[in-house]
Design an enzyme around this catalytic site. Sequence first.
Site, PDB file in Angstrom:
ATOM      1  N   GLU A  61      56.638  42.680  27.976  1.00 21.12           N
ATOM      2  CA  GLU A  61      56.555  41.684  26.905  1.00 21.12           C
ATOM      3  C   GLU A  61      56.901  40.273  27.337  1.00 21.12           C
ATOM      4  O   GLU A  61      56.741  39.326  26.571  1.00 21.12           O
ATOM      5  CB  GLU A  61      57.425  42.129  25.729  1.00 21.12           C
ATOM      6  CG  GLU A  61      56.737  43.273  25.021  1.00 21.12           C
ATOM      7  CD  GLU A  61      57.308  43.542  23.652  1.00 21.12           C
ATOM      8  OE1 GLU A  61      57.586  42.588  22.913  1.00 21.12           O
ATOM      9  OE2 GLU A  61      57.480  44.728  23.344  1.00 21.12           O
ATOM     10  N   HIS A 100      48.481  37.447  39.038  1.00 18.21           N
ATOM     11  CA  HIS A 100      49.066  36.112  38.870  1.00 18.21           C
ATOM     12  C   HIS A 100      48.974  35.362  40.207  1.00 18.21           C
ATOM     13  O   HIS A 100      49.304  35.928  41.252  1.00 18.21           O
ATOM     14  CB  HIS A 100      50.528  36.218  38.418  1.00 18.21           C
ATOM     15  CG  HIS A 100      51.136  34.871  38.194  1.00 18.21           C
ATOM     16  ND1 HIS A 100      50.839  34.098  37.082  1.00 18.21           N
ATOM     17  CD2 HIS A 100      51.965  34.130  38.959  1.00 18.21           C
ATOM     18  CE1 HIS A 100      51.477  32.949  37.171  1.00 18.21           C
ATOM     19  NE2 HIS A 100      52.166  32.936  38.289  1.00 18.21           N
ATOM     20  N   MET A 142      44.064  34.545  29.525  1.00 21.38           N
ATOM     21  CA  MET A 142      45.059  33.487  29.409  1.00 21.38           C
ATOM     22  C   MET A 142      45.869  33.550  28.106  1.00 21.38           C
ATOM     23  O   MET A 142      46.045  32.535  27.426  1.00 21.38           O
ATOM     24  CB  MET A 142      44.362  32.121  29.558  1.00 21.38           C
ATOM     25  CG  MET A 142      43.755  31.936  30.922  1.00 21.38           C
ATOM     26  SD  MET A 142      44.977  32.221  32.241  1.00 21.38           S
ATOM     27  CE  MET A 142      44.095  31.628  33.663  1.00 21.38           C
ATOM     28  N   ARG A 143      46.330  34.736  27.784  1.00 21.09           N
ATOM     29  CA  ARG A 143      47.172  34.907  26.591  1.00 21.09           C
ATOM     30  C   ARG A 143      48.290  35.877  26.903  1.00 21.09           C
ATOM     31  O   ARG A 143      48.117  36.772  27.730  1.00 21.09           O
ATOM     32  CB  ARG A 143      46.374  35.547  25.445  1.00 21.09           C
ATOM     33  CG  ARG A 143      45.510  34.604  24.764  1.00 21.09           C
ATOM     34  CD  ARG A 143      44.640  35.232  23.707  1.00 21.09           C
ATOM     35  NE  ARG A 143      43.608  34.272  23.442  1.00 21.09           N
ATOM     36  CZ  ARG A 143      43.777  33.202  22.684  1.00 21.09           C
ATOM     37  NH1 ARG A 143      44.901  33.016  22.052  1.00 21.09           N
ATOM     38  NH2 ARG A 143      42.808  32.322  22.538  1.00 21.09           N
TER      39      ARG A 143
HETATM   40  C1  GAR Z   1      43.011  33.613  38.739  1.00 19.48           C
HETATM   41  O1  GAR Z   1      43.450  32.732  39.753  1.00 19.48           O
HETATM   42  C2  GAR Z   1      44.189  34.361  38.147  1.00 19.48           C
HETATM   43  O2  GAR Z   1      45.175  34.673  39.088  1.00 19.48           O
HETATM   44  C3  GAR Z   1      44.709  33.360  37.152  1.00 19.48           C
HETATM   45  O3  GAR Z   1      43.555  32.808  36.573  1.00 19.48           O
HETATM   46  C4  GAR Z   1      42.496  32.833  37.536  1.00 19.48           C
HETATM   47  C5  GAR Z   1      41.305  33.517  36.902  1.00 19.48           C
HETATM   48  O4  GAR Z   1      40.200  33.436  37.758  1.00 19.48           O
HETATM   49  N1  GAR Z   1      45.527  33.979  36.165  1.00 19.48           N
HETATM   50  C6  GAR Z   1      46.610  33.412  35.648  1.00 19.48           C
HETATM   51  O5  GAR Z   1      46.973  32.284  35.942  1.00 19.48           O
HETATM   52  C7  GAR Z   1      47.370  34.267  34.649  1.00 19.48           C
HETATM   53  N2  GAR Z   1      48.627  33.652  34.341  1.00 19.48           N
HETATM   54  P1  GAR Z   1      38.950  34.378  37.539  1.00 19.48           P
HETATM   55  O6  GAR Z   1      38.541  34.215  36.073  1.00 19.48           O
HETATM   56  O7  GAR Z   1      37.912  33.827  38.464  1.00 19.48           O
HETATM   57  O8  GAR Z   1      39.368  35.774  37.877  1.00 19.48           O
END
Ligand code: GAR
Length: 218
Positions: free
Chosen positions: A144, A111, A92-93
Amino acid sequence: METLKIGVLASGRGSNFQAIIDSIETGYVRAQINLLITDNPDAYSLERAKKHGIESLVMLPKNYSSRDDYFREISSELKKRGVELVVLAGFMRIVGRPLLEAYPNRVMNIHPALLPSFPGLHGQKQANDYGVKISGCTVHFVDEGMDTGPVIIQAAVPVLDDDTEETLSERILGFEHKIFPEAVKLFSEGRIELRGRKVRISGSAFDGSPLINPPLSG
Ligand code: GAR
């Protein structure tokens, strides 16, 4: 064919990390995960790594003098272990330039929306609140920008009238677990070709399955 060496960055639960582990353990993807890096000491991903004998590192941004320094150190840990592809599994970065320079077109992210719609945080909530009938998930190369890199593979997922953020997230997650290992597999087989910002997949054929939601009534 050589076995692809992967590094995973994850901030939390790590169900996508697990899906990639499983795809390797069943032999669907020919790769090995050499390192997990997390920015969260409580991430459940750490348990998953331990269970599967994968080395892990907790690296906290606050322990580095700058964002660039943080991502330089991450790159250096990955390079030390021979990592060739970096997979962001719920990291999440926004990735810093040093990592992108160390791994050009070799950082993949998942995503939970059909990019370029609903980038950033809470893609599922954004889609549900907007009222779209179809959302989904996207695996893309990282550049980026915020979720702006070349799209590798997407899955369309219907949004139902009584969906909540949770029910939609759950439905999308099931498809994340299919397309992320698939993208890693395509990469490991050298089947991803980048032309400008367009990704071509060699040896793949459309199976004729468009998704219309709600279905045609007549
Ligand atoms: C997932 O739904 C992924 O698509 C999202 O976080 C979740 C992580 O779940 N990622 C984002 O939103 C990135 N912007 P997980 O830790 O169970 O894989």
